[in-house]
Design a protein around this motif. Structure first.
Motif, mmCIF file in Angstrom:
data_model
loop_
_atom_site.group_PDB
_atom_site.id
_atom_site.type_symbol
_atom_site.label_atom_id
_atom_site.label_comp_id
_atom_site.label_asym_id
_atom_site.label_seq_id
_atom_site.Cartn_x
_atom_site.Cartn_y
_atom_site.Cartn_z
ATOM 1 N N PRO A 243 -91.470 -102.923 -128.128
ATOM 2 C CA PRO A 243 -91.458 -101.510 -127.739
ATOM 3 C C PRO A 243 -90.267 -101.192 -126.848
ATOM 4 C CG PRO A 243 -93.122 -102.714 -126.488
ATOM 5 C CD PRO A 243 -92.598 -103.666 -127.523
ATOM 6 N N TYR A 244 -89.861 -99.948 -126.883
ATOM 7 C CA TYR A 244 -88.752 -99.497 -126.058
ATOM 8 C C TYR A 244 -89.223 -99.334 -124.614
ATOM 9 C CZ TYR A 244 -86.757 -98.320 -130.606
ATOM 10 O OH TYR A 244 -86.294 -98.378 -131.878
ATOM 11 N N GLN A 245 -88.379 -99.784 -123.688
ATOM 12 C CA GLN A 245 -88.650 -99.600 -122.267
ATOM 13 C C GLN A 245 -88.024 -98.282 -121.832
ATOM 14 O OE1 GLN A 245 -87.044 -103.103 -120.393
ATOM 15 N NE2 GLN A 245 -88.716 -104.423 -121.088
ATOM 16 N N VAL A 246 -88.865 -97.358 -121.375
ATOM 17 C CA VAL A 246 -88.416 -96.004 -121.050
ATOM 18 C C VAL A 246 -88.665 -95.747 -119.570
ATOM 19 C CG1 VAL A 246 -88.477 -93.594 -121.782
ATOM 20 C CG2 VAL A 246 -89.225 -95.391 -123.365
ATOM 21 N N ILE A 247 -87.643 -95.240 -118.877
ATOM 22 C CA ILE A 247 -87.737 -94.990 -117.436
ATOM 23 C C ILE A 247 -87.075 -93.644 -117.148
ATOM 24 C CG2 ILE A 247 -87.425 -95.991 -115.138
ATOM 25 C CD1 ILE A 247 -86.372 -98.531 -116.655
ATOM 26 N N ALA A 248 -87.620 -92.902 -116.202
ATOM 27 C CA ALA A 248 -87.001 -91.658 -115.746
ATOM 28 C C ALA A 248 -87.213 -91.522 -114.240
ATOM 29 C CB ALA A 248 -87.586 -90.447 -116.470
ATOM 30 N N ASP A 249 -86.162 -91.161 -113.548
ATOM 31 C CA ASP A 249 -86.224 -90.876 -112.118
ATOM 32 C C ASP A 249 -85.999 -89.377 -111.962
ATOM 33 O OD1 ASP A 249 -86.027 -90.606 -109.424
ATOM 34 O OD2 ASP A 249 -84.397 -92.035 -109.141
ATOM 35 N N MET A 250 -87.065 -88.624 -111.668
ATOM 36 C CA MET A 250 -86.975 -87.174 -111.647
ATOM 37 C C MET A 250 -86.272 -86.637 -110.412
ATOM 38 S SD MET A 250 -88.086 -86.669 -114.518
ATOM 39 C CE MET A 250 -87.860 -84.901 -114.431
ATOM 40 N N SER A 251 -85.952 -87.483 -109.454
ATOM 41 C CA SER A 251 -85.221 -87.012 -108.279
ATOM 42 C C SER A 251 -83.761 -86.792 -108.614
ATOM 43 C CB SER A 251 -85.334 -88.023 -107.131
ATOM 44 O OG SER A 251 -84.712 -89.256 -107.468
ATOM 45 N N GLY A 252 -83.288 -87.352 -109.750
ATOM 46 C CA GLY A 252 -81.890 -87.234 -110.132
ATOM 47 C C GLY A 252 -81.536 -85.934 -110.827
ATOM 48 N N PRO A 253 -82.039 -85.724 -112.072
ATOM 49 C CA PRO A 253 -82.799 -86.737 -112.800
ATOM 50 C C PRO A 253 -81.877 -87.791 -113.413
ATOM 51 C CG PRO A 253 -82.585 -84.767 -114.127
ATOM 52 C CD PRO A 253 -81.906 -84.468 -112.827
ATOM 53 N N ALA A 254 -82.449 -88.964 -113.719
ATOM 54 C CA ALA A 254 -81.730 -90.051 -114.368
ATOM 55 C C ALA A 254 -82.688 -90.717 -115.344
ATOM 56 C CB ALA A 254 -81.225 -91.058 -113.334
ATOM 57 N N TYR A 255 -82.134 -91.312 -116.398
ATOM 58 C CA TYR A 255 -82.967 -91.838 -117.475
ATOM 59 C C TYR A 255 -82.434 -93.178 -117.951
ATOM 60 C CZ TYR A 255 -82.649 -86.761 -117.576
ATOM 61 O OH TYR A 255 -82.525 -85.452 -117.215
ATOM 62 N N LYS A 256 -83.326 -93.957 -118.547
ATOM 63 C CA LYS A 256 -82.954 -95.228 -119.154
ATOM 64 C C LYS A 256 -83.942 -95.519 -120.275
ATOM 65 C CE LYS A 256 -81.163 -99.382 -119.693
ATOM 66 N NZ LYS A 256 -79.815 -99.594 -120.259
ATOM 67 N N CYS A 257 -83.404 -95.866 -121.440
ATOM 68 C CA CYS A 257 -84.260 -96.252 -122.556
ATOM 69 C C CYS A 257 -83.549 -97.357 -123.319
ATOM 70 C CB CYS A 257 -84.547 -95.058 -123.470
ATOM 71 S SG CYS A 257 -85.640 -95.459 -124.857
ATOM 72 N N SER A 258 -84.307 -98.339 -123.782
ATOM 73 C CA SER A 258 -83.718 -99.473 -124.508
ATOM 74 C C SER A 258 -83.538 -99.191 -125.993
ATOM 75 C CB SER A 258 -84.590 -100.720 -124.315
ATOM 76 O OG SER A 258 -85.905 -100.494 -124.807
ATOM 77 N N CYS A 259 -83.808 -97.960 -126.443
ATOM 78 C CA CYS A 259 -83.622 -97.630 -127.851
ATOM 79 C C CYS A 259 -82.132 -97.489 -128.155
ATOM 80 C CB CYS A 259 -84.370 -96.342 -128.209
ATOM 81 S SG CYS A 259 -83.544 -94.828 -127.644
ATOM 82 N N PRO A 260 -81.740 -97.521 -129.422
ATOM 83 C CA PRO A 260 -80.315 -97.455 -129.763
ATOM 84 C C PRO A 260 -79.764 -96.034 -129.875
ATOM 85 C CG PRO A 260 -81.603 -97.893 -131.734
ATOM 86 C CD PRO A 260 -82.572 -97.894 -130.594
ATOM 87 N N SER A 261 -80.559 -95.028 -129.554
ATOM 88 C CA SER A 261 -80.095 -93.649 -129.713
ATOM 89 C C SER A 261 -78.881 -93.372 -128.838
ATOM 90 C CB SER A 261 -81.219 -92.673 -129.356
ATOM 91 O OG SER A 261 -80.739 -91.341 -129.378
ATOM 92 N N ARG A 262 -77.958 -92.562 -129.369
ATOM 93 C CA ARG A 262 -76.788 -92.155 -128.602
ATOM 94 C C ARG A 262 -77.014 -90.829 -127.878
ATOM 95 N NH1 ARG A 262 -71.685 -93.510 -132.701
ATOM 96 N NH2 ARG A 262 -72.090 -95.756 -132.869
ATOM 97 N N LYS A 263 -78.156 -90.231 -128.084
ATOM 98 C CA LYS A 263 -78.465 -88.980 -127.392
ATOM 99 C C LYS A 263 -78.924 -89.281 -125.971
ATOM 100 C CE LYS A 263 -79.759 -86.483 -131.592
ATOM 101 N NZ LYS A 263 -80.813 -85.695 -132.270
ATOM 102 N N PHE A 264 -78.587 -88.368 -125.057
ATOM 103 C CA PHE A 264 -78.942 -88.605 -123.651
ATOM 104 C C PHE A 264 -79.369 -87.287 -123.011
ATOM 105 C CE2 PHE A 264 -78.100 -89.264 -119.158
ATOM 106 C CZ PHE A 264 -78.702 -90.487 -118.956
ATOM 107 N N PRO A 265 -80.622 -87.194 -122.556
ATOM 108 C CA PRO A 265 -81.670 -88.200 -122.703
ATOM 109 C C PRO A 265 -82.173 -88.251 -124.142
ATOM 110 C CG PRO A 265 -82.555 -86.233 -121.674
ATOM 111 C CD PRO A 265 -81.078 -86.009 -121.790
ATOM 112 N N CYS A 266 -82.683 -89.403 -124.522
ATOM 113 C CA CYS A 266 -83.208 -89.571 -125.875
ATOM 114 C C CYS A 266 -84.606 -88.959 -125.972
ATOM 115 C CB CYS A 266 -83.249 -91.047 -126.247
ATOM 116 S SG CYS A 266 -84.452 -92.003 -125.289
ATOM 117 N N LYS A 267 -85.149 -88.947 -127.197
ATOM 118 C CA LYS A 267 -86.463 -88.343 -127.410
ATOM 119 C C LYS A 267 -87.551 -89.097 -126.655
ATOM 120 C CE LYS A 267 -87.412 -90.903 -131.706
ATOM 121 N NZ LYS A 267 -87.704 -90.762 -133.162
ATOM 122 N N HIS A 268 -87.375 -90.426 -126.452
ATOM 123 C CA HIS A 268 -88.396 -91.193 -125.736
ATOM 124 C C HIS A 268 -88.445 -90.792 -124.263
ATOM 125 C CE1 HIS A 268 -86.886 -93.792 -129.092
ATOM 126 N NE2 HIS A 268 -88.166 -93.730 -129.398
#
Length: 424
Positions: free
Chosen positions: A43-68
């Motif tokens: 499974p993809y590891q999905v993280i979001a820090d809403m104080s930024g906001p900032a995001y991280k996902c291990s999926c290969p999508s080039r979109k930022f933020p991705c759908k996950h």
């Protein structure tokens, strides 16, 4: 949803949020994380820090933020991500890596100043909003100068709405996108469109004088521009304790995120309140969504900033919702309009307000109306309601009706037959 890089990511995130693909979700403060099953073995590891906001996902999508990442944020906003005492290991590692990179980018010996960083982010956002609103003001002037006949079509404000998203003024963007259907509302649409333009111009002027505004009006302006208010901040505000009667419930399924609107009125305080429940899947399975018209709940409400405060979160409950008698001494049409004038003076950008009124449903020249014995009458917005049950309950006599009032008229949601609440 304003963070979505394109429409495809927007739609994919709405379908994915709250689904069975998710596991191990959690939230600690403004950090949220989860595992989302995808096409790969792990499974993809999905993280979001809403104080930024900032995001991280291990999926290969080039979109930022991705759908996950978007789907995780939607689930968190809907209240389906549980609180956790500590972040998951992969989320904690990401936070530590970001802190390490931030420390390396500072000059040697420079202390960490979170408050200063927050102040800088707030100043940067204010600058972006101001720049975006300045462009919007020019756009509004161009619309009036060129004439309103060129504004027909649902997409006429889409380009400037997208610019407002870039400027972090999501509330303004949503207002602009709602203008597309005004030209199809029949005779008088130019006046309604011009009034909407005027309210936007007034909002721009108010933001330009933001530092001089009273606190209540400043909160109103921030809300309409689209500044978020953290759920934790609302729940930490003073509670209003009362026995809250559920006046009406309405599902709004055609928005970006399906929402359930629950109208309440305090027995002792006589205050109105609006509880919003969001669910990307449209199932509304959480306890707040189970409230039904004609029941009352002894509970604490915590109101969002505003003038007058309306939207609220349910805090401590004392017992469960129970059937309640019909509300006593509802006002007439004149009292309804007086209340609307009073709240509109405090928030000129309001689109509607809860209503509790006594009247008689009667046919008018262009549709149903609610009239009182004094002869005053207002139109009934019956697109989602069947007026024949309301007429049967009334039998030609005044009946107590609860609903939502707007400049289009009264949208009836509930009527009382004796002490029995009937959802319309």
């Amino acid at each position: 949803m304003a963070l979505a890089p394109d429409v495809a990511a927007h739609r994919a995130a709405a379908r994915l949020a709250g689904g069975s693909q998710w596991s191990g979700t959690g939230a600690a403060g403004e950090l949220i994380w989860g595992l989302c099953a995808g096409s790969g073995q792990h499974p993809y590891q999905v993280i979001a820090d809403m104080s930024g906001p900032a995001y991280k996902c291990s999926c290969p999508s080039r979109k930022f933020p991705c759908k996950h990442a978007l789907a995780l944020i939607l689930s968190w906003a809907a209240g389906t991500v549980p609180e956790a005492p500590a972040p998951a290991d992969f989320a904690a590692s990401w936070v530590e890596a970001r802190a390490y990179r931030s420390a390396r980018s500072r000059a040697p010996g420079e202390p960490v100043r979170d408050e200063q960083a927050a102040a800088r982010r707030a100043e940067q956002r204010a600058s972006r909003v101001a720049a975006g609103l300045a462009e919007l003001d020019l756009w509004l002037r161009d619309q009036v100068r060129a004439g309103l006949s060129a504004t027909r079509g649902y997409q006429h404000a889409e380009q400037v709405a997208a610019r407002m998203v870039d400027a972090q003024a999501g509330g303004v963007a949503a207002t602009l996108r709602s203008l597309g259907g005004i030209s199809a509302t029949g005779p008088g649409w130019p006046g309604r469109l011009l009034a909407a333009y005027a309210r936007l111009h007034l909002l721009i002027r108010a933001f330009g004088q933001f530092a001089a505004l009273p606190p209540g009006l400043a909160a109103v302006v921030r809300a309409h521009i689209g500044y978020p208010v953290a759920r934790q901040d609302v729940l930490s505000s003073p509670a209003v304790s009362d026995r809250w009667l559920v006046l009406g419930v309405r599902d709004v399924l055609d928005g970006q995120i399906p929402a359930r609107r629950i109208l309440l009125r305090g027995h002792g305080t006589a205050r109105f309140a609006l509880v919003l429940v969001f669910d990307p899947a449209g199932l509304f399975a959480e306890p707040d969504a189970a409230l039904r018209p004609g029941t009352a709940l002894d509970a604490d409400l915590h109101f969002y900033p505003g003038e007058p405060p309306l939207r609220a979160l349910l805090g401590e409950r004392r017992g469960s919702a129970e059937p309640a008698p019909a509300p006593q001494r509802p006002g007439g049409i004149t009292a309804l309009l007086d209340d609307w004038a009073a709240v509109l003076a405090l928030d000129p950008w309001l689109s509607g307000w809860p209503a509790l009124v006594s009247g008689i449903p009667v046919p008018g020249e262009t549709g149903w109306q609610l009239a009182d014995p004094a002869g005053a009458a207002v139109p009934l917005v019956t697109g989602e309601a069947d007026c024949w049950p309301l007429l049967a309950i009334s039998g030609g006599a005044p009946v107590t009706v609860a609903g939502e009032w707007s400049t289009a008229g009264l949208r009836p949601l509930t009527a009382w037959h004796g002490d029995q609440a009937v959802a319309l």
